[in-house]
Design a protein around this motif. Structure first.
Motif, mmCIF file in Angstrom:
data_model
loop_
_atom_site.group_PDB
_atom_site.id
_atom_site.type_symbol
_atom_site.label_atom_id
_atom_site.label_comp_id
_atom_site.label_asym_id
_atom_site.label_seq_id
_atom_site.Cartn_x
_atom_site.Cartn_y
_atom_site.Cartn_z
ATOM 1 N N UNK A 136 5.297 75.852 26.402
ATOM 2 C CA UNK A 136 5.925 76.618 27.475
ATOM 3 C C UNK A 136 5.654 76.004 28.827
ATOM 4 N N UNK A 137 5.607 76.866 29.832
ATOM 5 C CA UNK A 137 5.439 76.412 31.211
ATOM 6 C C UNK A 137 4.184 75.546 31.368
ATOM 7 N N UNK A 138 4.307 74.460 32.124
ATOM 8 C CA UNK A 138 3.161 73.570 32.344
ATOM 9 C C UNK A 138 2.872 73.401 33.829
ATOM 10 N N UNK A 139 1.616 73.614 34.201
ATOM 11 C CA UNK A 139 1.173 73.314 35.564
ATOM 12 C C UNK A 139 0.381 72.012 35.516
ATOM 13 N N UNK A 140 0.887 70.989 36.184
ATOM 14 C CA UNK A 140 0.167 69.715 36.294
ATOM 15 C C UNK A 140 -0.585 69.722 37.617
ATOM 16 N N UNK A 141 -1.898 69.657 37.553
ATOM 17 C CA UNK A 141 -2.697 69.706 38.781
ATOM 18 C C UNK A 141 -3.270 68.305 39.036
ATOM 19 N N UNK A 142 -2.921 67.751 40.192
ATOM 20 C CA UNK A 142 -3.324 66.377 40.512
ATOM 21 C C UNK A 142 -4.653 66.376 41.252
ATOM 22 N N UNK A 143 -5.666 65.781 40.629
ATOM 23 C CA UNK A 143 -7.024 65.776 41.162
ATOM 24 C C UNK A 143 -7.523 64.328 41.200
ATOM 25 N N UNK A 144 -8.034 63.913 42.345
ATOM 26 C CA UNK A 144 -8.343 62.493 42.567
ATOM 27 C C UNK A 144 -7.143 61.663 42.120
ATOM 28 N N UNK A 145 -6.000 62.098 42.607
ATOM 29 C CA UNK A 145 -4.728 61.467 42.266
ATOM 30 C C UNK A 145 -4.195 60.724 43.488
ATOM 31 N N UNK A 146 -3.641 59.534 43.254
ATOM 32 C CA UNK A 146 -2.901 58.800 44.282
ATOM 33 C C UNK A 146 -1.710 58.153 43.606
ATOM 34 N N UNK A 147 -0.588 58.147 44.282
ATOM 35 C CA UNK A 147 0.620 57.553 43.691
ATOM 36 C C UNK A 147 0.458 56.056 43.450
ATOM 37 N N UNK A 148 -0.191 55.380 44.413
ATOM 38 C CA UNK A 148 -0.394 53.939 44.224
ATOM 39 C C UNK A 148 -1.348 53.682 43.068
ATOM 40 N N UNK A 149 -2.422 54.462 43.009
ATOM 41 C CA UNK A 149 -3.382 54.305 41.905
ATOM 42 C C UNK A 149 -2.681 54.535 40.569
ATOM 43 N N UNK A 150 -1.758 55.494 40.535
ATOM 44 C CA UNK A 150 -1.054 55.785 39.286
ATOM 45 C C UNK A 150 -0.184 54.593 38.848
ATOM 46 N N UNK A 151 0.474 53.967 39.829
ATOM 47 C CA UNK A 151 1.334 52.827 39.497
ATOM 48 C C UNK A 151 0.467 51.644 39.012
ATOM 49 N N UNK A 152 -0.675 51.436 39.673
ATOM 50 C CA UNK A 152 -1.578 50.358 39.230
ATOM 51 C C UNK A 152 -2.105 50.631 37.819
ATOM 52 N N UNK A 153 -2.461 51.883 37.577
ATOM 53 C CA UNK A 153 -2.958 52.269 36.253
ATOM 54 C C UNK A 153 -1.889 51.991 35.204
ATOM 55 N N UNK A 154 -0.643 52.340 35.533
ATOM 56 C CA UNK A 154 0.447 52.114 34.588
ATOM 57 C C UNK A 154 0.599 50.614 34.321
ATOM 58 N N UNK A 155 0.496 49.810 35.376
ATOM 59 C CA UNK A 155 0.645 48.360 35.220
ATOM 60 C C UNK A 155 -0.465 47.808 34.322
#
Ligand code: IPE
Ligand code: IPE
Ligand code: MG
Length: 245
Positions: A136-155
Motif C-alpha cells: 500500500x501507501x509508502x512514505x520514503x524518508x530521506x535521511x543523510x540523503x543527497x541527490x549527488x551522493x545518490x547518483x554517485x552511489x548508483x554509478x
C-alpha cells in the motif's frame, strides 16, 4: 475540500492525485524562532506535520510520498540540533515498526546510513524487515540523503555489476534502477515549503520533469488544506515533456 471532491462537484469527474509527491520540508527553524522557541521545538512540530501529511496522502490515494528529512549538508548544524533530529527519527521509526502493518503504511529510508548511530541503523533494519510484509501507501524518508551522493552511489553500483558481468546495457531506464527510487514512477509534484526556491540537493535525477510548487508556508504550518492547494496547482499544469502543444 479535497481537489478530488471539488472536481466531482464541478462535474469534471474525479482527478486522481499525483501518484508520487516529493516534499522538501523546510522552515522548522524559522517557525520556532518566530515563536521564541528553540529550533528543536520547530523540528518536533515538523515531525507532527509530517505525520498528518502522510496520513492525508494515504487517505486521498497518493501512492508514494518522498520527503527530505536530513540532507548530506545538514551535518553543518550544531551537535544539539542534529541529535534532536536523530532522536525524532528514532521515535518515528519505533512508532512505524509497531504500526506499519496495522496502518498499511510502509516506511522506507533513503540515504547513506553508514554515518548514522548504531541504534538508528538497527531501527532502520527492523523497519526494513517489517516493510517487506506491508503493501500500500509508502512514505520514503530521506535521511543523510543527497541527490549527488545518490547518483554517485548508483554509478558505483553499476560499475560493480559491470565488473561482475551482470550489468544491463546503460540506459536512462536501467540506470534509474540503481537509484533508491528503483521501480517507482518519478515524482509528478515537488513541494518546497519555507519560501526558498531551490532544490538543495534533493532527487536531482528524478526531478527532471517534475512540476514544482513553492510556498512561503513554513513546514510545521503545512496541513491538508495546503496540500490541496498544491494538488490544485498541479492539476492546472499542462505537462508537455518537451513536445509541442
Ligand atoms: C527543515 O527545516 C528541516 C531540516 C533541514 C532538518 P530547517 O531546520 O531548515 O528550518 P529553517 O530553514 O532554518 O527555518
Ligand atoms: C533542505 O533544507 C533539506 C531538508 C529539508 C532536509 P535546508 O534548510 O537544509 O536547505 P538550504 O540550506 O536552505 O538550502
Ligand atoms: Mg532550512
Amino acid at each position: 475540500m479535497s481537489p478530488a471532491k471539488k472536481d466531482i462537484e464541478a462535474g469534471r469527474g474525479p482527478i486522481a492525485p499525483p501518484r508520487h509527491i516529493a516534499i522538501i520540508m523546510d522552515g522548522n527553524g524559522r517557525w520556532a524562532k518566530s515563536r521564541g522557541l528553540p529550533r528543536s521545538a520547530g523540528h518536533s512540530a515538523g515531525a507532527e506535520a509530517f505525520r498528518t501529511i502522510a496520513n492525508y496522502c494515504k487517505a486521498i490515494g497518493v501512492k508514494w510520498l518522498t520527503v527530505y528529512a536530513f540532507s548530506t549538508e545538514n551535518w553543518k548544524r550544531s551537535a544539539d540540533e542534529i541529535s534532536w533530529i536523530m532522536s525524532l527519527l528514532e521515535k518515528y521509526l519505533l512508532e512505524s515498526i509497531e504500526k506499519m502493518e496495522r496502518d498499511g503504511m510502509r516506511l522506507v529510508i533513503y540515504g547513506d546510513e553508514s554515518a548514522l548511530s548504531p541504534r538508528l541503523r538497527s531501527l532502520m533494519d527492523r523497519a526494513r524487515d517489517v516493510a517487506e510484509h506491508v503493501e500500500g501507501f509508502t512514505a520514503n524518508v530521506c535521511v543523510n540523503y543527497g541527490g549527488r551522493a545518490e547518483i554517485l552511489r548508483a554509478a558505483k553500483r553499476y560499475a560493480e555489476d559491470y565488473v561482475n558481468h551482470s550489468a544491463p546495457e546503460l540506459t536512462e531506464e536501467s540506470f534509474s534502477g540503481y537509484m533508491y527510487t528503483a521501480g517507482l514512477p518519478e515524482p509528478e509534484l515537488l513541494i518546497r515549503t519555507g519560501g526558498e526556491k531551490r532544490i538543495s540537493n534533493f532527487l536531482l535525477w528524478q526531478l527532471a520533469y517534475t512540476e514544482m510548487y513553492f510556498t512561503d508556508t513554513l513546514w510545521p504550518d503545512f496541513g491538508p488544506a495546503e496540500l490541496d492547494k498544491a494538488i490544485e496547482f498541479f492539476n492546472g499544469r499542462q505537462r508537455r515533456f518537451g513536445a509541442a502543444e
